[in-house]
Each structure stands twice: as C-alpha cells, then as structure tokens.
Design a protein around this motif. Sequence first.
Motif, short mmCIF file in Angstrom:
data_model
loop_
_atom_site.label_atom_id
_atom_site.label_comp_id
_atom_site.label_asym_id
_atom_site.label_seq_id
_atom_site.Cartn_x
_atom_site.Cartn_y
_atom_site.Cartn_z
N GLU A 123 5.48 3.99 3.49
CA GLU A 123 5.23 4.88 2.36
C GLU A 123 4.66 4.11 1.17
N LYS A 124 5.22 2.94 0.87
CA LYS A 124 4.73 2.14 -0.24
C LYS A 124 3.31 1.64 0.03
N LYS A 125 3.04 1.27 1.28
CA LYS A 125 1.71 0.78 1.62
C LYS A 125 0.68 1.88 1.42
N GLU A 126 0.96 3.07 1.94
CA GLU A 126 0.03 4.19 1.80
C GLU A 126 -0.17 4.54 0.33
N SER A 127 0.90 4.52 -0.44
CA SER A 127 0.80 4.79 -1.87
C SER A 127 -0.01 3.72 -2.57
N GLY A 128 0.23 2.44 -2.19
CA GLY A 128 -0.49 1.33 -2.81
C GLY A 128 -1.98 1.40 -2.55
N VAL A 129 -2.37 1.73 -1.33
CA VAL A 129 -3.79 1.83 -0.98
C VAL A 129 -4.43 2.99 -1.74
N GLN A 130 -3.74 4.13 -1.81
CA GLN A 130 -4.28 5.27 -2.53
C GLN A 130 -4.48 4.95 -4.01
N LYS A 170 2.87 -7.84 3.57
CA LYS A 170 2.58 -6.60 2.88
C LYS A 170 3.57 -6.34 1.74
N GLN A 171 4.83 -6.67 1.98
CA GLN A 171 5.82 -6.52 0.91
C GLN A 171 5.48 -7.40 -0.27
N ASN A 172 5.10 -8.64 0.02
CA ASN A 172 4.73 -9.60 -1.02
C ASN A 172 3.50 -9.11 -1.78
N LEU A 173 2.55 -8.56 -1.05
CA LEU A 173 1.31 -8.09 -1.66
C LEU A 173 1.55 -6.86 -2.54
N LEU A 174 2.36 -5.93 -2.07
CA LEU A 174 2.64 -4.72 -2.85
C LEU A 174 3.37 -5.04 -4.15
N GLU A 175 4.19 -6.07 -4.12
CA GLU A 175 4.91 -6.47 -5.34
C GLU A 175 3.97 -6.97 -6.42
N LYS A 176 2.78 -7.44 -6.04
CA LYS A 176 1.83 -7.98 -6.99
C LYS A 176 0.82 -6.95 -7.50
N GLN A 177 0.87 -5.73 -6.98
CA GLN A 177 -0.06 -4.70 -7.44
C GLN A 177 0.31 -4.26 -8.86
N VAL A 178 -0.70 -4.11 -9.71
CA VAL A 178 -0.48 -3.68 -11.09
C VAL A 178 0.01 -2.24 -11.10
N GLN A 179 1.08 -1.99 -11.85
CA GLN A 179 1.72 -0.67 -11.83
C GLN A 179 1.43 0.17 -13.07
N SER A 205 -10.51 -8.89 -5.60
CA SER A 205 -9.08 -9.00 -5.29
C SER A 205 -8.50 -7.65 -4.86
N THR A 206 -8.92 -6.58 -5.52
CA THR A 206 -8.38 -5.25 -5.19
C THR A 206 -8.89 -4.77 -3.83
N ALA A 207 -10.17 -4.99 -3.55
CA ALA A 207 -10.71 -4.59 -2.26
C ALA A 207 -10.08 -5.37 -1.11
N MET A 208 -9.94 -6.67 -1.28
CA MET A 208 -9.38 -7.50 -0.20
C MET A 208 -7.91 -7.20 0.02
N ALA A 209 -7.18 -6.93 -1.06
CA ALA A 209 -5.76 -6.58 -0.92
C ALA A 209 -5.62 -5.25 -0.18
N SER A 210 -6.48 -4.29 -0.51
CA SER A 210 -6.45 -2.99 0.19
C SER A 210 -6.73 -3.15 1.67
N LEU A 211 -7.69 -4.01 2.00
CA LEU A 211 -8.03 -4.24 3.41
C LEU A 211 -6.90 -4.95 4.14
N ALA A 212 -6.20 -5.84 3.45
CA ALA A 212 -5.07 -6.55 4.07
C ALA A 212 -3.91 -5.62 4.36
N LEU A 213 -3.82 -4.51 3.61
CA LEU A 213 -2.72 -3.56 3.80
C LEU A 213 -2.99 -2.55 4.90
N ARG A 214 -4.12 -2.62 5.57
CA ARG A 214 -4.44 -1.64 6.62
C ARG A 214 -3.34 -1.62 7.68
#
Length: 352
Positions: free
Chosen positions: A93-100, A311-320, A343-352
Amino acid sequence: MNEPTTHDPNRTDAPAPQDQQWLRERLSAVPDVVPSADLTHRVMTAVKREQVHESRIRWFQRAAAAVVLIGFSAWGISSWIPQRDTTVITLIEKKESGVQEALDWFCRTQEQDGSWNPARWGGDPRFEVALTALPLLAMRSAEGERTPLQQEVALKAQEYLLSHCDERGRFGPAFYGSSYTQGITTLALLASYQQQPDARLKRVLQRALDVIISQQQPTGAWSVAGSAQTDLTVTLWQREALQRAAQLGWEEVQPHISLATKWLNSHAKDLPHHGALSPGKDLDFFSLYVATTRLRESGDDRAHEQLTSIKQNLLEKQVQDGVDSGSWSPDDRWASVGGRLYSTAMASLALR
C-alpha cells in the motif's frame, strides 16, 4: 341424605347389578351416529400433515446443527492456515501510494511543451531530452490505472521526445552524454509503444534502435560518446532498450543482446548490487534501479526480503510535505546532472 359408604375389603371392581342396569339405560338413550364416508381419509391426512411438520422441524434442527458445526470447523481450520503478513500488505500500500505521489509531482512540474526543465530542478540542461524520457518511463512502468491527467502528461512527453529525434534516429543534442540520452529515450518510447502501439512511433523506434546497434563495440559494450573506453552504465541502458525491443518483436536485436550480456557477465563484479544499499551507505539511485531489477529477476525468497528492505528504506526518504512532496531529494552522485527529476524518476522505477 345417603349414608356414606364404607370400604368393603371383599368388594371387587365389577359394578353391582343395579349399576349395570343404570348403564344400559343411559347407553340406549344415546342417538346412533353414522360415520362420515371420508372420515378415514381426513384422519390419515391429518396424521400425514403432522408427520411432515415434525419432519420439517427435524430437518431445520439438523441444518442448524450443521451450520454451527461448519462454523466451528472453519474457525478451527483457519487457525491453522498462515495469515497474510500485514507488514507485506502495508508495504504494498505504501509503495503504490509513494509511486502515485511521485507521478503527481511530475504532473505538477511538467512544462507546457511536454518536457521537464532540468535547470528548474538542479540538473544539466543538456540532458533535457533524457530527463523528459525518465519521467515518461516512470509513468509507463507504474502499475495500475493511470489517471486522465497522468495519461495526458505522458502523451505530451511522448510528443516532445518524438519532436527531438532527427532523421537518423538520434535524440537530443550531440555532446558527451548523448549515449545516455539515446538509450534512455529509446527505452521510454518503447514502453509507450508497448502500451499504445502506433505506426509513427514504430518508425521512429526503428531508426533509434539502428543508432544503438551501430554504436555497439565489437566487445559487446558501449562507450560514452566521443570516447573509445567502454562504460558500464551506458551499456546497461542500451542493453535494456534492446531487451525491451526484443520483447516487442524486433528479433534482429537478439545477437546484440547476447553480445552485450556476455560483456556484462565478464564485469559482474562491477554491477550494482544490494550490498551497496545497506543502511548508512550513500544513496545511489541508479544502483537502486539496477539492483532491484536484478533482484526481481532472481525471484527467490532471499531476493524478496532484500527488495522489501530496499523499498522500505526508499519510501522513508520520499519527501512528504511542501512543494516537493512526492519527490526524492537529489542526494547521490548524479545530482549535478539529473537533479530532482532524475532522483524521483529512478526511485519510482526502483519501487516497481
């Protein structure tokens, strides 16, 4: 008044003669009753009705007992079945929310002509085509349905890229980074073609793939434009573009994929891996992208655990919060080139 009788121990139960005479007189006074012709039928019908009623009661009692038994059995069985890990569900759920949220950030920051301006986000303006292709690739690679706005943004970006391809199939300006631009932009347009096949797009892609193939060295690798020295990162981008093309029917690229794979296998020790992404290490978005791609392809349990951790580590670094909400800060070695767009595009791709 009659005298009260006393008990005679020698008396039997038979009535006295005078009593018998009285009983005969009373019975003779009773009128004769003729039985109804359907009396037997009505009696039997009533009996059967009662039997059916009792049968239904017994059936409902048995059904109720069965429901209770099944309920207890299901409860007992379910207590033995492993339940889904709530941690995994939460991560999905967090991953899908983060990508959106990342895609929404791209929608807010796109220019009117369909591009993204690197100078606004800390990147090198010469990479404008590549830094427009990366958000498009992130949008085309995201799972689930796209919103109407996201679809519109993706189409605008696609048109911008097509307008920046020359007659030979080269994207963007000629400079040292043009090899990166060629591979990334071709890959992004292949992702678009995979979702929405188009004859015009296919013609452009054919020319772009011819350029990539023409630049491959005999060793199987590619180099930075203007240099004879092979480059691992450029080679990874070009091979991925060829692999996507092969999936979409460009069979002529297969020998070039095999040659590139052979070269990459000989340099396996230099490939990004999950060990470089441990807590406390500097974040490298390209390494994240390559490592997560390789982990997904391996598909074993250990790889799944590593992917979850990354993915957990990456989601923690997303600007909120704030105007940059949904993006990732450009804190890696490519920050001066790609900025926040990269950075934003590559992080989104890593969360696939």
